[in-house]
Design a protein around this motif. Structure first.
Motif, PDB file in Angstrom:
ATOM      1  N   SER A  97       0.850  -1.179   0.000  1.00 26.97           N
ATOM      2  CA  SER A  97       0.000   0.000   0.000  1.00 26.97           C
ATOM      3  C   SER A  97       0.889   1.233   0.000  1.00 26.97           C
ATOM      4  N   GLU A  98       0.439   2.269  -0.687  1.00 27.78           N
ATOM      5  CA  GLU A  98       1.231   3.490  -0.757  1.00 27.78           C
ATOM      6  C   GLU A  98       1.306   4.199   0.590  1.00 27.78           C
ATOM      7  N   ALA A  99       0.193   4.299   1.270  1.00 29.97           N
ATOM      8  CA  ALA A  99       0.152   5.011   2.549  1.00 29.97           C
ATOM      9  C   ALA A  99       0.427   4.034   3.691  1.00 29.97           C
ATOM     10  N   ARG A 100       1.487   4.277   4.438  1.00 28.21           N
ATOM     11  CA  ARG A 100       1.808   3.448   5.585  1.00 28.21           C
ATOM     12  C   ARG A 100       2.266   4.342   6.709  1.00 28.21           C
ATOM     13  N   PRO A 101       2.202   3.964   7.918  1.00 27.30           N
ATOM     14  CA  PRO A 101       1.659   2.709   8.450  1.00 27.30           C
ATOM     15  C   PRO A 101       0.133   2.742   8.528  1.00 27.30           C
ATOM     16  N   HIS A 102      -0.434   1.563   8.722  1.00 29.78           N
ATOM     17  CA  HIS A 102      -1.885   1.409   8.876  1.00 29.78           C
ATOM     18  C   HIS A 102      -2.177   0.907  10.284  1.00 29.78           C
ATOM     19  N   ILE A 103      -3.096   1.540  10.935  1.00 25.17           N
ATOM     20  CA  ILE A 103      -3.571   1.055  12.226  1.00 25.17           C
ATOM     21  C   ILE A 103      -4.802   0.205  11.933  1.00 25.17           C
ATOM     22  N   CYS A 104      -4.781  -1.029  12.405  1.00 24.94           N
ATOM     23  CA  CYS A 104      -5.834  -1.985  12.070  1.00 24.94           C
ATOM     24  C   CYS A 104      -6.362  -2.683  13.316  1.00 24.94           C
ATOM     25  N   GLU A 105      -7.489  -3.349  13.145  1.00 20.90           N
ATOM     26  CA  GLU A 105      -8.013  -4.256  14.161  1.00 20.90           C
ATOM     27  C   GLU A 105      -8.624  -5.447  13.442  1.00 20.90           C
ATOM     28  N   ILE A 106      -8.687  -6.544  14.148  1.00 23.71           N
ATOM     29  CA  ILE A 106      -9.270  -7.765  13.612  1.00 23.71           C
ATOM     30  C   ILE A 106     -10.563  -8.027  14.368  1.00 23.71           C
ATOM     31  N   ILE A 107     -11.615  -8.308  13.622  1.00 22.78           N
ATOM     32  CA  ILE A 107     -12.899  -8.662  14.217  1.00 22.78           C
ATOM     33  C   ILE A 107     -13.211 -10.092  13.792  1.00 22.78           C
ATOM     34  N   ALA A 108     -13.487 -10.951  14.756  1.00 22.56           N
ATOM     35  CA  ALA A 108     -13.858 -12.331  14.468  1.00 22.56           C
ATOM     36  C   ALA A 108     -15.262 -12.583  15.008  1.00 22.56           C
ATOM     37  N   VAL A 109     -16.062 -13.292  14.226  1.00 25.52           N
ATOM     38  CA  VAL A 109     -17.434 -13.619  14.609  1.00 25.52           C
ATOM     39  C   VAL A 109     -17.618 -15.120  14.447  1.00 25.52           C
ATOM     40  N   LEU A 110     -18.147 -15.759  15.478  1.00 22.97           N
ATOM     41  CA  LEU A 110     -18.439 -17.193  15.447  1.00 22.97           C
ATOM     42  C   LEU A 110     -19.939 -17.377  15.574  1.00 22.97           C
ATOM     43  N   GLU A 111     -20.500 -18.110  14.638  1.00 20.59           N
ATOM     44  CA  GLU A 111     -21.942 -18.376  14.593  1.00 20.59           C
ATOM     45  C   GLU A 111     -22.134 -19.889  14.723  1.00 20.59           C
ATOM     46  N   VAL A 112     -22.947 -20.316  15.687  1.00 17.05           N
ATOM     47  CA  VAL A 112     -23.181 -21.742  15.918  1.00 17.05           C
ATOM     48  C   VAL A 112     -24.673 -22.016  15.888  1.00 17.05           C
ATOM     49  N   GLY A 113     -25.074 -23.008  15.106  1.00 18.75           N
ATOM     50  CA  GLY A 113     -26.482 -23.362  14.976  1.00 18.75           C
ATOM     51  C   GLY A 113     -27.041 -22.860  13.657  1.00 18.75           C
ATOM     52  N   ILE A 114     -28.239 -23.307  13.337  1.00 19.00           N
ATOM     53  CA  ILE A 114     -28.872 -22.930  12.068  1.00 19.00           C
ATOM     54  C   ILE A 114     -30.062 -22.016  12.325  1.00 19.00           C
ATOM     55  N   VAL A 115     -31.020 -22.496  13.085  1.00 20.14           N
ATOM     56  CA  VAL A 115     -32.192 -21.687  13.412  1.00 20.14           C
ATOM     57  C   VAL A 115     -31.866 -20.893  14.671  1.00 20.14           C
ATOM     58  N   MET A 116     -31.970 -19.585  14.612  1.00 18.94           N
ATOM     59  CA  MET A 116     -31.621 -18.711  15.733  1.00 18.94           C
ATOM     60  C   MET A 116     -30.230 -19.056  16.267  1.00 18.94           C
ATOM     61  N   PRO A 117     -29.193 -18.884  15.451  1.00 21.90           N
ATOM     62  CA  PRO A 117     -27.843 -19.270  15.867  1.00 21.90           C
ATOM     63  C   PRO A 117     -27.341 -18.438  17.034  1.00 21.90           C
ATOM     64  N   TYR A 118     -26.444 -19.037  17.804  1.00 21.93           N
ATOM     65  CA  TYR A 118     -25.752 -18.336  18.869  1.00 21.93           C
ATOM     66  C   TYR A 118     -24.557 -17.645  18.235  1.00 21.93           C
ATOM     67  N   ILE A 119     -24.337 -16.371  18.546  1.00 21.79           N
ATOM     68  CA  ILE A 119     -23.252 -15.607  17.947  1.00 21.79           C
ATOM     69  C   ILE A 119     -22.374 -15.034  19.045  1.00 21.79           C
ATOM     70  N   THR A 120     -21.069 -15.215  18.896  1.00 17.21           N
ATOM     71  CA  THR A 120     -20.087 -14.641  19.799  1.00 17.21           C
ATOM     72  C   THR A 120     -19.010 -13.977  18.948  1.00 17.21           C
ATOM     73  N   PHE A 121     -18.363 -12.942  19.476  1.00 13.88           N
ATOM     74  CA  PHE A 121     -17.340 -12.256  18.698  1.00 13.88           C
ATOM     75  C   PHE A 121     -16.189 -11.826  19.586  1.00 13.88           C
ATOM     76  N   SER A 122     -15.085 -11.482  18.939  1.00 10.34           N
ATOM     77  CA  SER A 122     -13.897 -10.994  19.638  1.00 10.34           C
ATOM     78  C   SER A 122     -13.216  -9.958  18.753  1.00 10.34           C
ATOM     79  N   ILE A 123     -12.618  -8.960  19.374  1.00  8.23           N
ATOM     80  CA  ILE A 123     -11.891  -7.906  18.671  1.00  8.23           C
ATOM     81  C   ILE A 123     -10.457  -7.896  19.181  1.00  8.23           C
ATOM     82  N   SER A 124      -9.518  -7.851  18.270  1.00  5.94           N
ATOM     83  CA  SER A 124      -8.101  -7.861  18.655  1.00  5.94           C
ATOM     84  C   SER A 124      -7.688  -6.513  19.216  1.00  5.94           C
ATOM     85  N   PRO A 125      -6.567  -6.504  19.921  1.00 10.76           N
ATOM     86  CA  PRO A 125      -5.965  -5.201  20.257  1.00 10.76           C
ATOM     87  C   PRO A 125      -5.538  -4.537  18.947  1.00 10.76           C
TER      88      PRO A 125
END
Length: 130
Positions: A97-125
């Motif tokens: 990328s031309e412009a550096r540095p980049h400050i970023c974060e990671i978002i993860a989402v976990l979905e379990v089940g089909i009907v009305m799934p349970y959802i949990t997530f986590s965000i990185s530092p």
């Protein structure tokens, strides 16, 4: 953890082949996003359906998503999630990328089940891509 629970414990970045989290990453060599999750024994034993998504979001350029990936859909006990604890690595390819540095974060989402799934997530530092 309750036997019927599932939790996305953490998400972080690390250099390829390393075991420890890092907050300063070279985008020109690529790196890994690691998501760690745990499913209770009873829930895991049901073979429930799951899907995990990760997004590397560039906070420096808000409209730019640097990387997205998905694990699954699958079922507990399959080759991707074979025991109740999971540590899965998503490989992020090198990018320039031309412009550096980049400050970023990671978002993860976990979905379990089909009907009305349970959802949990986590965000990185926050991390810095150079």
């Amino acid at each position: 953890m309750h036997p019927n629970d599932v939790q996305l414990l953490s998400v972080f970045a690390r250099e390829k082949g390393q075991d420890v989290q890092t907050r300063l990453i070279s985008s020109t060599t690529g790196f890994e996003i690691v998501a760690q999750a745990r499913a209770g024994k009873a829930l895991f034993g049901t073979g429930a359906r799951y899907r995990m998504m990760v997004t590397l979001r560039n906070l420096t350029a808000h409209k730019h998503i640097a990387f997205e990936a998905c694990l699954g859909p699958g079922n507990f006990g399959d080759a991707q999630w074979s025991s109740s604890s999971l540590s899965y690595s998503f490989e992020v390819p090198p990018f320039v990328s031309e412009a550096r540095p980049h400050i970023c974060e990671i978002i993860a989402v976990l979905e379990v089940g089909i009907v009305m799934p349970y959802i949990t997530f986590s965000i990185s530092p926050p991390l810095v891509l150079v």
